[in-house]
Motif scaffolding. Sequence first.
Motif, PDB file in Angstrom:
ATOM      1  N   MET A  44       0.828  -1.204   0.000  1.00 10.47           N
ATOM      2  CA  MET A  44       0.000   0.000   0.000  1.00 10.47           C
ATOM      3  C   MET A  44       0.853   1.239   0.000  1.00 10.47           C
ATOM      4  O   MET A  44       1.425   1.602   1.013  1.00 10.47           O
ATOM      5  CB  MET A  44      -0.858   0.009   1.265  1.00 10.47           C
ATOM      6  CG  MET A  44      -1.756   1.203   1.321  1.00 10.47           C
ATOM      7  SD  MET A  44      -2.790   1.176  -0.113  1.00 10.47           S
ATOM      8  CE  MET A  44      -2.834   2.895  -0.502  1.00 10.47           C
ATOM      9  N   CYS A  45       0.999   1.840  -1.145  1.00 10.70           N
ATOM     10  CA  CYS A  45       1.829   3.021  -1.282  1.00 10.70           C
ATOM     11  C   CYS A  45       1.393   3.696  -2.577  1.00 10.70           C
ATOM     12  O   CYS A  45       0.597   3.138  -3.316  1.00 10.70           O
ATOM     13  CB  CYS A  45       3.302   2.652  -1.427  1.00 10.70           C
ATOM     14  SG  CYS A  45       3.962   1.757  -0.015  1.00 10.70           S
ATOM     15  N   GLY A  46       1.947   4.867  -2.820  1.00  7.68           N
ATOM     16  CA  GLY A  46       1.698   5.504  -4.108  1.00  7.68           C
ATOM     17  C   GLY A  46       3.006   5.645  -4.850  1.00  7.68           C
ATOM     18  O   GLY A  46       4.017   6.054  -4.269  1.00  7.68           O
ATOM     19  N   ILE A  47       3.028   5.270  -6.147  1.00 10.05           N
ATOM     20  CA  ILE A  47       4.248   5.446  -6.911  1.00 10.05           C
ATOM     21  C   ILE A  47       3.957   6.255  -8.181  1.00 10.05           C
ATOM     22  O   ILE A  47       2.853   6.194  -8.719  1.00 10.05           O
ATOM     23  CB  ILE A  47       4.935   4.099  -7.273  1.00 10.05           C
ATOM     24  CG1 ILE A  47       4.024   3.210  -8.119  1.00 10.05           C
ATOM     25  CG2 ILE A  47       5.356   3.361  -6.017  1.00 10.05           C
ATOM     26  CD1 ILE A  47       4.704   1.900  -8.541  1.00 10.05           C
ATOM     27  N   VAL A  48       4.944   7.036  -8.602  1.00 14.46           N
ATOM     28  CA  VAL A  48       4.786   7.844  -9.811  1.00 14.46           C
ATOM     29  C   VAL A  48       6.090   7.825 -10.607  1.00 14.46           C
ATOM     30  O   VAL A  48       7.157   7.523 -10.070  1.00 14.46           O
ATOM     31  CB  VAL A  48       4.436   9.320  -9.481  1.00 14.46           C
ATOM     32  CG1 VAL A  48       3.140   9.410  -8.712  1.00 14.46           C
ATOM     33  CG2 VAL A  48       5.557   9.996  -8.702  1.00 14.46           C
ATOM     34  N   GLY A  49       5.972   8.149 -11.877  1.00  9.87           N
ATOM     35  CA  GLY A  49       7.158   8.262 -12.708  1.00  9.87           C
ATOM     36  C   GLY A  49       6.918   9.286 -13.799  1.00  9.87           C
ATOM     37  O   GLY A  49       5.771   9.521 -14.197  1.00  9.87           O
ATOM     38  N   TYR A  50       7.995   9.936 -14.263  1.00 11.85           N
ATOM     39  CA  TYR A  50       7.856  10.888 -15.365  1.00 11.85           C
ATOM     40  C   TYR A  50       9.036  10.748 -16.310  1.00 11.85           C
ATOM     41  O   TYR A  50      10.169  10.553 -15.881  1.00 11.85           O
ATOM     42  CB  TYR A  50       7.811  12.331 -14.842  1.00 11.85           C
ATOM     43  CG  TYR A  50       7.856  13.345 -15.973  1.00 11.85           C
ATOM     44  CD1 TYR A  50       6.707  13.618 -16.716  1.00 11.85           C
ATOM     45  CD2 TYR A  50       9.053  13.987 -16.324  1.00 11.85           C
ATOM     46  CE1 TYR A  50       6.746  14.510 -17.782  1.00 11.85           C
ATOM     47  CE2 TYR A  50       9.091  14.879 -17.390  1.00 11.85           C
ATOM     48  CZ  TYR A  50       7.938  15.127 -18.116  1.00 11.85           C
ATOM     49  OH  TYR A  50       7.964  16.002 -19.176  1.00 11.85           O
ATOM     50  N   ILE A  51       8.749  10.859 -17.603  1.00 11.07           N
ATOM     51  CA  ILE A  51       9.823  10.895 -18.580  1.00 11.07           C
ATOM     52  C   ILE A  51       9.381  11.803 -19.716  1.00 11.07           C
ATOM     53  O   ILE A  51       8.290  11.664 -20.250  1.00 11.07           O
ATOM     54  CB  ILE A  51      10.189   9.468 -19.053  1.00 11.07           C
ATOM     55  CG1 ILE A  51      11.361   9.512 -20.019  1.00 11.07           C
ATOM     56  CG2 ILE A  51       9.011   8.735 -19.678  1.00 11.07           C
ATOM     57  CD1 ILE A  51      12.054   8.168 -20.163  1.00 11.07           C
ATOM     58  N   GLY A  52      10.183  12.816 -20.024  1.00 10.98           N
ATOM     59  CA  GLY A  52       9.788  13.772 -21.056  1.00 10.98           C
ATOM     60  C   GLY A  52      10.830  14.856 -21.180  1.00 10.98           C
ATOM     61  O   GLY A  52      12.024  14.610 -20.939  1.00 10.98           O
ATOM     62  N   ILE A 110      20.971   2.520  -9.857  1.00  7.87           N
ATOM     63  CA  ILE A 110      19.611   2.042 -10.143  1.00  7.87           C
ATOM     64  C   ILE A 110      18.722   2.405  -8.956  1.00  7.87           C
ATOM     65  O   ILE A 110      19.091   2.169  -7.812  1.00  7.87           O
ATOM     66  CB  ILE A 110      19.601   0.513 -10.331  1.00  7.87           C
ATOM     67  CG1 ILE A 110      20.492   0.123 -11.518  1.00  7.87           C
ATOM     68  CG2 ILE A 110      18.176   0.003 -10.524  1.00  7.87           C
ATOM     69  CD1 ILE A 110      20.834  -1.357 -11.566  1.00  7.87           C
ATOM     70  N   ALA A 111      17.576   3.012  -9.249  1.00 10.08           N
ATOM     71  CA  ALA A 111      16.636   3.355  -8.181  1.00 10.08           C
ATOM     72  C   ALA A 111      15.290   2.716  -8.489  1.00 10.08           C
ATOM     73  O   ALA A 111      14.888   2.609  -9.650  1.00 10.08           O
ATOM     74  CB  ALA A 111      16.484   4.864  -8.071  1.00 10.08           C
ATOM     75  N   VAL A 112      14.595   2.285  -7.416  1.00  7.57           N
ATOM     76  CA  VAL A 112      13.314   1.599  -7.583  1.00  7.57           C
ATOM     77  C   VAL A 112      12.303   2.137  -6.583  1.00  7.57           C
ATOM     78  O   VAL A 112      12.628   2.356  -5.419  1.00  7.57           O
ATOM     79  CB  VAL A 112      13.499   0.069  -7.381  1.00  7.57           C
ATOM     80  CG1 VAL A 112      12.140  -0.634  -7.245  1.00  7.57           C
ATOM     81  CG2 VAL A 112      14.289  -0.541  -8.528  1.00  7.57           C
ATOM     82  N   VAL A 113      11.084   2.360  -7.076  1.00  8.96           N
ATOM     83  CA  VAL A 113       9.949   2.593  -6.169  1.00  8.96           C
ATOM     84  C   VAL A 113       9.006   1.416  -6.347  1.00  8.96           C
ATOM     85  O   VAL A 113       8.837   0.907  -7.452  1.00  8.96           O
ATOM     86  CB  VAL A 113       9.221   3.923  -6.454  1.00  8.96           C
ATOM     87  CG1 VAL A 113      10.075   5.101  -6.041  1.00  8.96           C
ATOM     88  CG2 VAL A 113       8.803   4.035  -7.915  1.00  8.96           C
ATOM     89  N   HIS A 114       8.372   1.019  -5.240  1.00  8.24           N
ATOM     90  CA  HIS A 114       7.650  -0.250  -5.237  1.00  8.24           C
ATOM     91  C   HIS A 114       6.389  -0.131  -4.409  1.00  8.24           C
ATOM     92  O   HIS A 114       6.368   0.537  -3.387  1.00  8.24           O
ATOM     93  CB  HIS A 114       8.621  -1.311  -4.670  1.00  8.24           C
ATOM     94  CG  HIS A 114       7.977  -2.593  -4.246  1.00  8.24           C
ATOM     95  ND1 HIS A 114       8.293  -3.206  -3.061  1.00  8.24           N
ATOM     96  CD2 HIS A 114       7.053  -3.379  -4.832  1.00  8.24           C
ATOM     97  CE1 HIS A 114       7.596  -4.327  -2.930  1.00  8.24           C
ATOM     98  NE2 HIS A 114       6.835  -4.452  -4.007  1.00  8.24           N
ATOM     99  N   ASN A 115       5.327  -0.770  -4.876  1.00 12.81           N
ATOM    100  CA  ASN A 115       4.068  -0.823  -4.133  1.00 12.81           C
ATOM    101  C   ASN A 115       3.638  -2.278  -4.053  1.00 12.81           C
ATOM    102  O   ASN A 115       3.333  -2.883  -5.061  1.00 12.81           O
ATOM    103  CB  ASN A 115       3.015   0.023  -4.862  1.00 12.81           C
ATOM    104  CG  ASN A 115       1.650  -0.078  -4.209  1.00 12.81           C
ATOM    105  OD1 ASN A 115       1.539  -0.479  -3.051  1.00 12.81           O
ATOM    106  ND2 ASN A 115       0.611   0.288  -4.933  1.00 12.81           N
ATOM    107  N   GLY A 116       3.640  -2.816  -2.829  1.00 11.22           N
ATOM    108  CA  GLY A 116       3.266  -4.220  -2.663  1.00 11.22           C
ATOM    109  C   GLY A 116       4.136  -4.842  -1.594  1.00 11.22           C
ATOM    110  O   GLY A 116       4.855  -4.140  -0.876  1.00 11.22           O
ATOM    111  N   THR A 117       4.058  -6.151  -1.474  1.00  9.33           N
ATOM    112  CA  THR A 117       4.907  -6.829  -0.499  1.00  9.33           C
ATOM    113  C   THR A 117       5.541  -8.046  -1.174  1.00  9.33           C
ATOM    114  O   THR A 117       4.861  -8.790  -1.876  1.00  9.33           O
ATOM    115  CB  THR A 117       4.101  -7.313   0.721  1.00  9.33           C
ATOM    116  OG1 THR A 117       2.940  -7.975   0.241  1.00  9.33           O
ATOM    117  CG2 THR A 117       3.696  -6.173   1.613  1.00  9.33           C
ATOM    118  N   ILE A 118       6.834  -8.211  -0.954  1.00  7.51           N
ATOM    119  CA  ILE A 118       7.541  -9.341  -1.562  1.00  7.51           C
ATOM    120  C   ILE A 118       7.690 -10.428  -0.508  1.00  7.51           C
ATOM    121  O   ILE A 118       8.308 -10.223   0.539  1.00  7.51           O
ATOM    122  CB  ILE A 118       8.914  -8.882  -2.093  1.00  7.51           C
ATOM    123  CG1 ILE A 118       8.669  -7.881  -3.230  1.00  7.51           C
ATOM    124  CG2 ILE A 118       9.736 -10.074  -2.571  1.00  7.51           C
ATOM    125  CD1 ILE A 118       9.895  -7.116  -3.613  1.00  7.51           C
TER     126      ILE A 118
END
Lengths: 592, 391
Positions: free
Chosen positions: A1-9, A92-100
Amino acid sequence: MCGIVGYIGAKKALPILLNCLGKLEYRGYDSCGVAVSAGDLQVYKDMVRVKALAKVVPPMSGTIGIGHTRWATHGEPSAANAHPHCDCAGRIAVVHNGTINNFLKLREMLAAEGHTLASQTDTEVIPHLIEKYYDGDFARAVERALKDLEGAYTMIALMAGESRLVAARQDSPLIIGIGDRENFFASDVPALLDYTSRVMYLEDGDIAMVTADSVKLRNGGSSIAREEHKISWSVEDAQKAGYEHFMLKEIHEQPKVIRDTLAGYISAAEPVANLAGAGGLADTLILASGTSYHAGLVGKTIIENLARVPVRVELASEFIYNGQASSRNNAIVITQSGETLDALKAIKKLKEEGCRVVTITNVVGSTATRVADQTIYTRAGPEISVAATKTFLAQLVALYWLALPYARVDISRLDSLVEDLRRLPVKVQQVLDNESLIAGHAKRLAEYENIFYIGRGINYPVALEGALKLKEISYIHAEGYASGELKHGPYALLGSRAPVVAVVARDNTYDPIIISLKEIKARKSPVLALVSENDETIKDLVDSVITIPDVDPLFSPVVNAVALQLLAYYVARERGCPIDFPRNLAKTLTVE
Amino acid sequence: MKQAVVLAAGEGQRLRPFTVTRPKAMLSIADRPILEFTIEALACNGLRDIILVVGYRKEQVYDYMGSGEKFGVNITYVTQETQLGTGHALSQAGDAVGDEFLVLSGDNLIDARTIADFVGVGPQAVLVKRVSDPQRYGVVNIVGDEVKDIVEKPKEARSNLVNTGIYAFTRDVFKFTASTLDLPDVLNAMIKEGYTINALETAGTWLDVVYPWDIISLNDAVLRGIETSLGGTIETGVSLKGKVVIGKDTVVRSGSSVYGPAVIGSGCEIGPHVSVMPATSIGDNVVISSFTEIRNSVIGDDVAIGPGTVISDSVIARGCTIKGRFTALGGTTDVRINGESPSINVGAIIGEDCKIESNVTAQPGVIVGNFCQVQPMKLIGGRLPDRSLVY
């Protein structure tokens, strides 16, 4: 439970990421962070809200980036546990939503191979795995790393020097926003409304390779395409517009929400749900959680009352372990977001049992809509406040509409029910017009630490919902009880410091509720009662009343729920609580 | 001029029963609140920074106008807790405005042309309009282009120019609003202090809603300017003529006729065999049953109208349920208001959430309050207070 976002432009990524994250704070706000690439990788994260982070984050000139706002699962909220997480080299950077689920094993393996892991989170294994498999092709390294993961691993990865983002969806939602020579990622639509209305919903197992002007998707090793959707929600829906809190704004939107939801259905003669079998709604099983569960409980009484068949309601989170269903059951799964993990698991189990599953949800394109046999949409618009209000009402309207075609009542009664249903917006508006009086009652309630809510029959779930609203936003201990059950224990807790809020409807539960009220008064609890207009009997019996517009008792949960929402709101406001972002809570629960 | 203050805090007591539950600026004309016309006029003239002063039932303004995004403007809300006057209302916006700004009333009906020239005029200035019955308004006496004074509702008007309530001010106005509650008095006080107030006359629309039946003529006036737009489902065998607007999710059933200018909102069920005749506005979520004719009337949201009904020259507020064979036809009638008895042509004025059973006939000019109930076969006339029961 988290919020993730990304942008490329072509624009600077940082302000866009921060703006998008702000819109996702309802998904969690323990801590947040961003990573932006401008050749090198710049990462900034802390245990603060997005607004606070925006003030202190150093300038970043890169036009590719990712961001995260967190609701802690693995590892307590802290700067180290905040996302993004990086590999050993910081490339390398990672944002993640969930549980492993298998992260402990992976951690040990990585540590043994010489990787240094800095946090307690499950997420951190992902960038290190990508680092491990990197042989010059970033996307292939991500794809390979994902093969090692078990559990929910929706994530976005960014690598220094790369002009693309690589993302994956498993169990938690992820959306790609398509712009003009720029593309976006976000967990949910509201984050993107400022930038684009064109979106693609990723599905489980999808891996996305996105550059400023291309989107490539793979699933199961082969290229695929996902349909592009046009979003009808506007930026307007995600703004407070004069109100102090989203919750109050959303409470006030309810007359319109009822109208919009009704307008989505054709007529009472044409069923909205396509049910299996000749039995119609007989043996229907309703599954939901939280506020939606309360809507389900009201739905049970609606269906039992109208169709005269027994209905079962269960908590989705309980059902997935020991629940029993048979293939002759029609099942209704209610989930506001369409992403609640418990609800999704319940749908999976029901499908395995051969049930026909109808889902009631507010989010177009959400996971529940793809796994259920049929979707009934509520048209409530995006709900930002963590405490659900307008979606609850919209769910009730959907349930009424679902039950009416199966009603075993004569035609004149049916006509008058449909007529009353259509007039609910006006009745709800009348409750809202009464706001200042309700606020006055709230002022007095705000000084107590324990409050009981009671109701009976169709209003028993309304008492549960009223108590839930109060505890989640005002932090007052509140309990909802069926009024007939008070004598089995809770009477021991009554007294002048334990007020009772009673929901009274003029139906067959009226007389027994009066008896309960007399018993409560004998134990000196102050009583605030919700009563219909012109009810003089109750006024003499209790300490104070909130007058509710007269409606058919079958529809009384709608008007009563609105009054209790306002009551909870003003109690919380009186106590100075952060109403839209109550502590420890988050909106869409994509974890167990 | 880039900024505008729109005053929308007022109740409009003379518009009861409609203003018991909603502010005057939110009364619906052609299925849109009056306030929206002002906002639209400002947006058309490039004024997108709008400060809305709200008060009475302000939540309804928030609910409809939102942040202004829908209308292409940016709205900042300011609250006037008690409605003491227009000057007092403006003074609430003191912290929100810059050096120069327009001030408009949110409860007059204007269009883009009304203020097209005025937005270019520098402060201090007032927009005036030439009318035939100036003694109903604030009469503006001018010499050249300069205002000498404003006289409220004079027995004998010395000019045909009246105050539209639309002004251009600098921040100097706040020196006067502290002690003077109404803007016309503020203007007079400013003139006394030696300020020059310019007057500009407009030929554009400027209409005031004073009494409930004014809604009918305003609705007629506004509908003449609509453009056709059809949403929802229009079954075969429906006859559409003239300019007609039909909202999304509305169903117009076979055999019905809609003759424009007419507006039907969204989520409605019209027909089969219903006639919606010219100068009619119908709100959202309205059900109209077979063989009913509606003409020159305004029907609010969530209304249900039974079969075989005839309604003309009437206003029916939201949430009313009207059973079959209801009759409300216009006729010339005298109404007594504030000691005057103007002669008007009006059908029925019905407040919100009334329940009218079958076969009821309304006499011309009847005013039914909010939340009334009328039993079958009754003849209703005169003025019924809120929550009346007719049996």
